[in-house]
Scaffold this motif. Sequence first.
Motif, PDB file in Angstrom:
ATOM      1  N   ARG A  96      -5.285  -0.935 -10.767  1.00 10.21           N
ATOM      2  CA  ARG A  96      -6.653  -0.457 -10.563  1.00 10.21           C
ATOM      3  C   ARG A  96      -7.660  -1.130 -11.496  1.00 10.21           C
ATOM      4  O   ARG A  96      -8.854  -0.908 -11.372  1.00 10.21           O
ATOM      5  CB  ARG A  96      -6.703   1.056 -10.776  1.00 10.21           C
TER       6      ARG A  96
ATOM      7  N   ASP B 223       0.833  -1.207   0.000  1.00 13.42           N
ATOM      8  CA  ASP B 223       0.000   0.000   0.000  1.00 13.42           C
ATOM      9  C   ASP B 223       0.867   1.257   0.000  1.00 13.42           C
ATOM     10  O   ASP B 223       0.584   2.219  -0.718  1.00 13.42           O
ATOM     11  CB  ASP B 223      -0.941   0.020   1.214  1.00 13.42           C
ATOM     12  N   ILE B 224       1.930   1.239   0.792  1.00 13.98           N
ATOM     13  CA  ILE B 224       2.859   2.381   0.831  1.00 13.98           C
ATOM     14  C   ILE B 224       3.539   2.547  -0.524  1.00 13.98           C
ATOM     15  O   ILE B 224       3.647   3.668  -1.042  1.00 13.98           O
ATOM     16  CB  ILE B 224       3.892   2.204   1.963  1.00 13.98           C
TER      17      ILE B 224
ATOM     18  N   HIS C 111       2.447   1.598  -3.492  1.00 11.99           N
ATOM     19  CA  HIS C 111       1.457   2.090  -4.458  1.00 11.99           C
ATOM     20  C   HIS C 111       1.238   3.591  -4.282  1.00 11.99           C
ATOM     21  O   HIS C 111       1.189   4.337  -5.259  1.00 11.99           O
ATOM     22  CB  HIS C 111       0.124   1.361  -4.313  1.00 11.99           C
ATOM     23  N   ARG C 112       1.128   4.033  -3.042  1.00 15.71           N
ATOM     24  CA  ARG C 112       0.904   5.454  -2.772  1.00 15.71           C
ATOM     25  C   ARG C 112       2.119   6.276  -3.220  1.00 15.71           C
ATOM     26  O   ARG C 112       1.959   7.332  -3.823  1.00 15.71           O
ATOM     27  CB  ARG C 112       0.626   5.669  -1.280  1.00 15.71           C
ATOM     28  N   LEU C 113       3.334   5.782  -2.957  1.00 12.82           N
ATOM     29  CA  LEU C 113       4.545   6.509  -3.365  1.00 12.82           C
ATOM     30  C   LEU C 113       4.640   6.632  -4.886  1.00 12.82           C
ATOM     31  O   LEU C 113       5.001   7.692  -5.402  1.00 12.82           O
ATOM     32  CB  LEU C 113       5.791   5.823  -2.802  1.00 12.82           C
TER      33      LEU C 113
ATOM     34  N   GLU D  83       2.137   6.593  -7.006  1.00 11.20           N
ATOM     35  CA  GLU D  83       1.101   7.526  -7.445  1.00 11.20           C
ATOM     36  C   GLU D  83       1.511   8.973  -7.162  1.00 11.20           C
ATOM     37  O   GLU D  83       1.330   9.854  -8.006  1.00 11.20           O
ATOM     38  CB  GLU D  83      -0.230   7.207  -6.769  1.00 11.20           C
ATOM     39  N   ILE D  84       2.079   9.232  -5.997  1.00  9.30           N
ATOM     40  CA  ILE D  84       2.536  10.586  -5.654  1.00  9.30           C
ATOM     41  C   ILE D  84       3.640  11.013  -6.603  1.00  9.30           C
ATOM     42  O   ILE D  84       3.657  12.153  -7.093  1.00  9.30           O
ATOM     43  CB  ILE D  84       3.003  10.640  -4.181  1.00  9.30           C
TER      44      ILE D  84
END
Length: 168
Positions: A74, A14-15, A17-19, A21-22
């Motif tokens: 996604r 999850d971390i 994926h978020r990194l 995307e950011i």
Amino acid sequence: MPSPPVRWLSGALDILHRLVEIFVVLLFVAMLGIGLVQIVNRYMFGFSISWSEEFQRFAHIWLVFLAVGIGYRRGVHIGLDLLQNALKPAMARVLVFVIDIGWLVLGSAVVMTTLRVMEVASRQRAPALRITMDNIYLGLCLAGAYLVIVALSRIIATLWSLQRGVES
């Protein structure tokens, strides 16, 4: 309920994926900002930033390749929905599994091919940015590795759910 190592891995993914995307958003904002500054400089002040076009081109390459993994994770890529919906649920799961294997192979091929290209590219420089071209190709390698991680996580999740279904 997943075991603690699986929960830890899920949290780490999850971390990640978020990194990613950011980073893609920041890259897009940088491209937009540099493009805007280039336009203002050219038309209002009469001079151009020599490296802006090259930066935007290379950033766009990084952005597109990283976005492939995000889109796959996604589930927004064009798929075989017509075929998948026509199949029985068990066969549809097999089709999705085969597609996930295909994404894994694609990501692995991108990484392996890009690593070979990077060896040659390390001796070349981008004309305006003056950085070695292996830095540009690194984006493809990272994107391929991210695609492999996403594919593996989907494959493992599928196998995990199958195992949990058999145990129940």
